[in-house]
Every structure is written in structure tokens, then in C-alpha cells.
Design an enzyme around this catalytic site. Structure first.
Site, PDB file in Angstrom:
ATOM      1  N   LYS A 106       0.851  -1.200   0.000  1.00  0.00           N
ATOM      2  CA  LYS A 106       0.000   0.000   0.000  1.00  0.00           C
ATOM      3  C   LYS A 106       0.880   1.242   0.000  1.00  0.00           C
ATOM      4  CE  LYS A 106      -3.798   2.074   2.683  1.00  0.00           C
ATOM      5  NZ  LYS A 106      -4.686   1.869   3.855  1.00  0.00           N
ATOM      6  N   SER A 139      -9.498   1.791   3.100  1.00  0.00           N
ATOM      7  CA  SER A 139      -8.673   2.586   2.196  1.00  0.00           C
ATOM      8  C   SER A 139      -7.648   1.771   1.416  1.00  0.00           C
ATOM      9  CB  SER A 139      -7.934   3.662   2.995  1.00  0.00           C
ATOM     10  OG  SER A 139      -7.043   3.064   3.939  1.00  0.00           O
ATOM     11  N   SER A 153      -9.649  -0.641   7.232  1.00  0.00           N
ATOM     12  CA  SER A 153      -9.117  -0.426   5.888  1.00  0.00           C
ATOM     13  C   SER A 153      -8.406  -1.619   5.261  1.00  0.00           C
ATOM     14  CB  SER A 153      -8.168   0.782   5.887  1.00  0.00           C
ATOM     15  OG  SER A 153      -8.908   1.967   6.037  1.00  0.00           O
TER      16      SER A 153
END
Length: 467
Positions: A80, A155, A179
Site C-alpha cells: 500500500k 482505504s 481499511s
């Protein structure tokens, strides 16, 4: 070639160890897959092709000498873009950091590299991890591979998409209110938010120091255990070794707590049917699902909002002085909310949190874990959310924030599909540092079902959907 990109980490590891598969070859195939589907899915912000191939060559040379670092040796993994990577662009999903190339890895990335994982690229995310949809105003929205009109959740949406679509064998995510677990559930994969502080957060851009977690996202629970071992920094471990966890043949004597007023509030009827079917399977395996109470949960979850929004403003204050106009509209709304939090509000929220953790521990006496849905709604359609709603989306879409205010380990495991053929996830929340226990429980359930084969079996469906 596409078939092998949907193999598990465990299967790929065996082939690399036996020299039936080359890390360089596997990396090239993965890059090819990214090139094919990135335009449709937008899972990545940066693809580190050159660095990945260099890593692959070095790791292949080690294989030829008979040296295998871990089950991740030569396996392409995505990270990420909230987590810093040496010599690879790290943006946080923001234009403010669009040119930042760190000179060192985050601790968890360093551990993955030491385990032999190949960093294939940096995945798309909700700007600075502050949202549940991964609709990024600067780099474009990531799209759900099961239906391109929907978000993948957030996210860590890009990490979930890359894993689900065969663009990586696993990915690193961050989780402040869900997330990791929410996008994993909505893309048909698995993910774990470990016990708070079990995986180092050093080198990850913070959302909320008190609530942030870093964890792995994969396609199977077995692979989740392999990645978690590596991210913690355990050396030369595998799923079958004692340091990981044992394989349960059934769930007899396992007690799972269920707090219906919270877990089923706001749930879509189609999603509820999938969850209830999963519950029945747990009972068939021998588990006992018993009602529990979670006194103070509403105040605790409101406290999570207070803590998160206060801490995020504190971190971004220096950036806001110079670059306030470069943040997306939903973040601007969050900052206005956070600035309204007083020191008294913050301290009160932390005290409420402490009491809630203790009362929940009391409720969990004699119970192995909590169980419930991960997502209670299907994903939003891309472009339907207004900035003012972004702060509440995680609470609307899923039941993930509970584990963050507690700091307890929590994972999501695939448990079926809605009538629209959209994945649903089941969540298991364990006691502090009982990460292996919930992995054992989830693995037993996963092996009893066929949902984990869906991504591989239905890759033609996914491929058709992306064409």
C-alpha cells in the site's frame, strides 16, 4: 500463465523450492498481468518493474545455490502506498508527496524483503488512507474486479484489487477503522488486522497513532499466516511449523460470541442471508455461537471518531500550513471536524476506550472470539459519495471499527456472494495477541467451503468483466 498467478503463496513456494518455477519468470508474468489489467482496475500508483526484476534475479541465484529464505522467497507482493519503500515512490495517495522517494524501507517492508518477497509495486488508496472507497482525486479510483462500477472498499482498495485480480500474491495494507478487512471482504479476499503493535508501524505514514495497524492481505488464510509471520519478522517459518499455527480438523469446543444489536444493525438482507449461511457452517463444524453483550459500544465507537480525527489533524498540521489547497474535498471536511475536537474531548474518548476494552475482556471470558459480518452493505457505486459522508462510510459499510477501538486482532474470511455476485466477508475478532487462534478458526472454516477457490475458478468471469 494466468492460472499460475492465481496459485497460493504456499503452492508457488513449493514450485520455487523444487526449481519448477523461476522467480524471474514469475515476476515477468506478474508485471504482464498488471500491464493487462491496470488500465481497467487502477490498482497501482507505481509499478516497480526494474527493482522487482533485480530482486528476482538475486533471489533466483539464491535458489540455484539451494538457499530458500522462507515461503515468500521469490513471490511478488504489493505494498500500500502509505508504507514507505526504499528507492520507490511513496505518495500516500496524495499530490503533496508526489515526488517523495524514501531512502529506507518501513520496518515491515524490510522484514518482507528479508523473507525473500519481491516488491512488485505500490497500490492505490484513499488519499492518506482517510476513506472507505479508494476514490482518489489525484490518481483516480480503484475499481472492484467483480463489477467495475463499484468501489473496492478502502482505504487499502488497491491492495485488495491487486490480490483479487492476480496482480500480486498478497499485499500490505493499513487499518485504522477497517481499511484492510473491508476491501478484502468486498473483493473476495482475506485480510488480518493484527493485535495493536504486533506488526511495526515504523515507516508507515500515520492516520491515527492510537488506532493504526499494518497487516497482510492474501487469497487464503494459510497465505495470510505466511505473510504475517514475515511481517512480524519471524525467520524461516511456515504454516506447518509450530511457530505459526496448527490445522484444526473441526471447531468442537470453540465458542464464538455474537452481539446481534451491533453486528446486524444496518445490514442488507442479501448480505445477512450469506452471513447466516456461514454461521450454520460454523455450527456444522462444531462451533457454538452464543449471544454476548458489549456494554458501552456506542460511546466507544464515537470515541474512535474523536481520537482518529484529532490525531490526523495533529499529524497533518505542518502540511496544512503550506498545502491545504492540495488535499481532496473529503479530507478538507475531516480536518474541519478534527479541529473542533478539544483536548478534553480527546482525553475523555481515550478514557471511554480504556473502560470499553476492560468490559469487553470481561464479556469474552469463556469465549474464544467474536463473530459477525465484515461488510453489511455492498460497495458504493463509484462517484456517488459526497465529501461530508466520507467520515461515516466505514461505519455504514461494515462492522470493522469495533476491533480498532479495542486494538484486538481481527480478520475477514470470504463466506459467499450476494445475488449480484459481489463478495461478502465474515469477521472474526480475537483476544489480544490471539492472532494465531483466529487464523486457526478461519482456516478450518475456509477449508470446509469452496469460496476460496472462487477467485481462481471464476477468473474467466473476472477477465470477461474487465474486458
Amino acid at each position: 500463465m494466468s492460472e499460475i498467478l492465481f496459485e497460493t503463496i504456499d503452492q508457488i513456494s513449493r514450485k520455487i523450492t523444487k526449481r519448477e518455477l523461476s522467480p524471474v519468470e514469475l515476476t515477468k508474468w506478474t508485471i504482464g498481468r498488471i500491464e493487462q489489467f491496470q488500465p481497467a482496475l487502477n490498482a497501482f500508483i507505481t509499478v516497480s518493474e526494474e527493482q522487482a526484476l533485480e530482486q528476482a534475479k538475486d533471489l533466483e541465484a539464491e535458489v540455484q545455490k539451494g538457499y530458500i529464505r522462507s515461503p515468500l522467497h521469490g513471490v511478488p507482493i504489493a505494498v500500500k502506498d502509505m508504507v514507505q519503500t526504499k528507492d520507490i515512490l511513496t505518495t500516500g495517495g496524495s499530490k503533496i508527496l508526489k515526488d517523495w522517494v524514501p531512502d529506507e524501507d518501513a520496518v515491515t517492508v524490510r522484514h518482507l524483503k528479508e523473507a525473500g518477497a519481491i516488491i512488485i509495486g505500490k497500490t492505490n488508496l484513499h488519499e492518506f488512507a482517510m476513506g472507505a472507497t479508494t476514490e482518489n482525486p489525484h490518481y483516480g479510483p480503484a475499481r472492484n474486479p467483480w463489477n467495475l462500477k463499484y468501489t473496492p472498499g478502502g482505504s487499502s482498495g488497491g491492495s485488495a484489487v491487486a490480490t483479487a485480480a492476480g496482480m500480486a500474491f498478497g499485499a500490505v495494507g493499513t487499518d485504522t477503522a477497517g481499511s484492510i478487512r473491508l476491501p478484502a471482504a468486498m473483493c473476495g479476499t482475506v485480510g488480518i488486522k493484527p493485535t495493536y503493535d504486533l506488526v511495526s508501524r515504523e515507516g508507515s505514514l500515520p492516520f491515527s497513532w492510537s488506532l493504526d495497524h499494518i497487516g497482510p492481505m492474501t487469497r487464503t488464510i494459510k497465505d495470510l499466516a505466511i505473510m504475517l509471520d514475515a511481517m512480524i519478522g519471524r525467520k524461516e517459518t511456515s504454516f506447518t511449523q509450530a511457530e505459526s499455527f496448527k490445522k484444526l480438523e473441526d471447531l468442537k469446543n470453540i465458542k464464538l460470541g455474537f452481539y446481534e444489536p451491533y453486528m446486524y444493525s444496518g445490514i442488507d438482507s442479501d448480505v445477512k442471508s450469506v452471513i447466516e449461511r456461514a454461521f450454520k457452517q460454523f455450527e456444522i463444524l462444531g462451533a457454538e455461537i452464543i449471544p454476548v453483550d458489549l456494554p458501552g459500544i456506542d460511546k466507544a465507537l464515537e470515541g474512535l471518531r474523536t481520537i482518529a480525527q484529532s490525531e490526523v489533524v495533529a499529524y497533518h498540521e505542518p502540511f496544512l500550513e503550506k498545502y491545504s489547497d492540495q488535499y481532496g474535498d473529503d479530507l478538507q471536511y475531516r480536518f474541519r471536524y478534527g479541529r473542533g475536537v478539544s483536548a478534553t474531548d480527546y482525553i475523555r474518548a481515550q478514557r471511554i476506550r480504556k473502560r470499553f476494552i476492560q468490559s469487553t475482556m470481561d464479556q469474552l471470558k469463556g469465549v474464544d472470539a467474536l463473530i459477525g459480518p465484515t461488510n453489511v452493505q455492498i460497495p458504493f457505486e463509484i462517484g456517488t459519495m459526497v465529501p461530508e459522508q466520507a467520515i461515516s462510510n466505514m461505519f455504514v459499510l461494515g462492522k470493522t471499527p469495533l476491533a480498532n477501538i479495542l486494538g484486538f486482532p481481527a480478520l475477514t474470511v470470504a463466506c459467499g456472494f450476494t445475488k449480484e455476485h459481489l463478495p461478502v466477508g465474515l469477521q472474526i475478532i480475537g483476544k489480544p495477541f490471539a492472532d494465531r487462534r483466529i487464523l486457526e478458526i478461519a482456516d478450518c472454516y475456509e477449508r470446509s467451503e469452496s469460496w476460496t477457490a472462487a477467485l481462481k475458478k471464476n477468473q474467466n468471469y473476472v477477465q470477461f468483466n474487465l474486458s
